[in-house]
Motif scaffolding. Sequence first.
Motif, short mmCIF file in Angstrom:
data_model
loop_
_atom_site.label_atom_id
_atom_site.label_comp_id
_atom_site.label_asym_id
_atom_site.label_seq_id
_atom_site.Cartn_x
_atom_site.Cartn_y
_atom_site.Cartn_z
N VAL A 252 4.11 3.68 2.06
CA VAL A 252 2.83 3.35 2.67
C VAL A 252 1.67 4.12 2.03
O VAL A 252 0.66 3.53 1.64
CB VAL A 252 2.88 3.61 4.19
CG1 VAL A 252 1.51 3.50 4.81
CG2 VAL A 252 3.85 2.66 4.87
N LEU A 253 1.80 5.43 1.89
CA LEU A 253 0.70 6.22 1.33
C LEU A 253 0.44 5.94 -0.14
O LEU A 253 -0.67 6.13 -0.63
CB LEU A 253 0.94 7.72 1.53
CG LEU A 253 0.75 8.25 2.95
CD1 LEU A 253 0.93 9.76 2.97
CD2 LEU A 253 -0.61 7.89 3.52
N GLN A 254 1.44 5.47 -0.85
CA GLN A 254 1.27 5.18 -2.27
C GLN A 254 0.30 4.03 -2.50
O GLN A 254 -0.36 3.98 -3.53
CB GLN A 254 2.61 4.85 -2.93
CG GLN A 254 3.51 6.04 -3.08
CD GLN A 254 4.86 5.63 -3.61
OE1 GLN A 254 5.54 4.78 -3.03
NE2 GLN A 254 5.25 6.23 -4.71
N SER A 255 0.23 3.11 -1.55
CA SER A 255 -0.66 1.95 -1.72
C SER A 255 -1.94 2.08 -0.89
O SER A 255 -2.77 1.18 -0.90
CB SER A 255 0.08 0.67 -1.36
OG SER A 255 0.50 0.71 -0.01
N ALA A 256 -2.10 3.19 -0.19
CA ALA A 256 -3.25 3.35 0.71
C ALA A 256 -4.51 3.75 -0.05
O ALA A 256 -4.45 4.50 -1.02
CB ALA A 256 -2.94 4.41 1.76
N SER A 257 -5.64 3.22 0.43
CA SER A 257 -6.92 3.69 -0.10
C SER A 257 -7.12 5.14 0.35
O SER A 257 -6.45 5.60 1.28
CB SER A 257 -8.06 2.81 0.43
OG SER A 257 -8.26 3.05 1.81
N LYS A 258 -8.01 5.84 -0.29
CA LYS A 258 -8.23 7.25 0.06
C LYS A 258 -8.69 7.40 1.52
O LYS A 258 -8.23 8.29 2.23
CB LYS A 258 -9.27 7.89 -0.87
CG LYS A 258 -8.75 8.10 -2.27
CD LYS A 258 -7.59 9.07 -2.25
CE LYS A 258 -6.99 9.22 -3.63
NZ LYS A 258 -5.70 9.87 -3.59
N LYS A 259 -9.57 6.53 1.96
CA LYS A 259 -10.07 6.61 3.33
C LYS A 259 -8.94 6.34 4.34
O LYS A 259 -8.80 7.05 5.33
CB LYS A 259 -11.19 5.58 3.52
CG LYS A 259 -12.09 5.82 4.68
CD LYS A 259 -13.26 4.84 4.61
CE LYS A 259 -14.37 5.26 5.51
NZ LYS A 259 -15.51 4.34 5.44
#
Length: 125
Positions: A90-97
């Motif tokens: 999940v975090l690998q594809s998440a935008s920074k915000k």
Amino acid sequence: MKYDAFIPYFHWLVQENDLESIKALFDALKKDKHSAIKLVNARLPDKRNVIAVCCTNDSNVDLLEFLLSNIRDKDLRSMLMNRSESDVAVLQSASKKCETVILKYVMTKDKTLLKDLLCDDECSL
């Protein structure tokens, strides 16, 4: 009508970032008190979950916060440590915000999960 008939529609609403329609759907299904939780936990065909789908764009932060609020604490780890069939977390594809929103949310819920998410994200770099 049972919640599972609405899973594809719910997934589409998440992809469209349609928070108001998602709230209306949850309200319509409120007779089954667990329908919202079941919808949020339902995986897409590529094994991603709705958190992974909505956190790719900064404009989805409101939807992300709403979805996180509908995840039971006991399901938080499986939702956030989930990997797609292409092994993307999940975090690998998440935008920074969105990543920041997720990490702040987890910080208040589960410190061990926070450490695991950070380690998993760093290890995958």
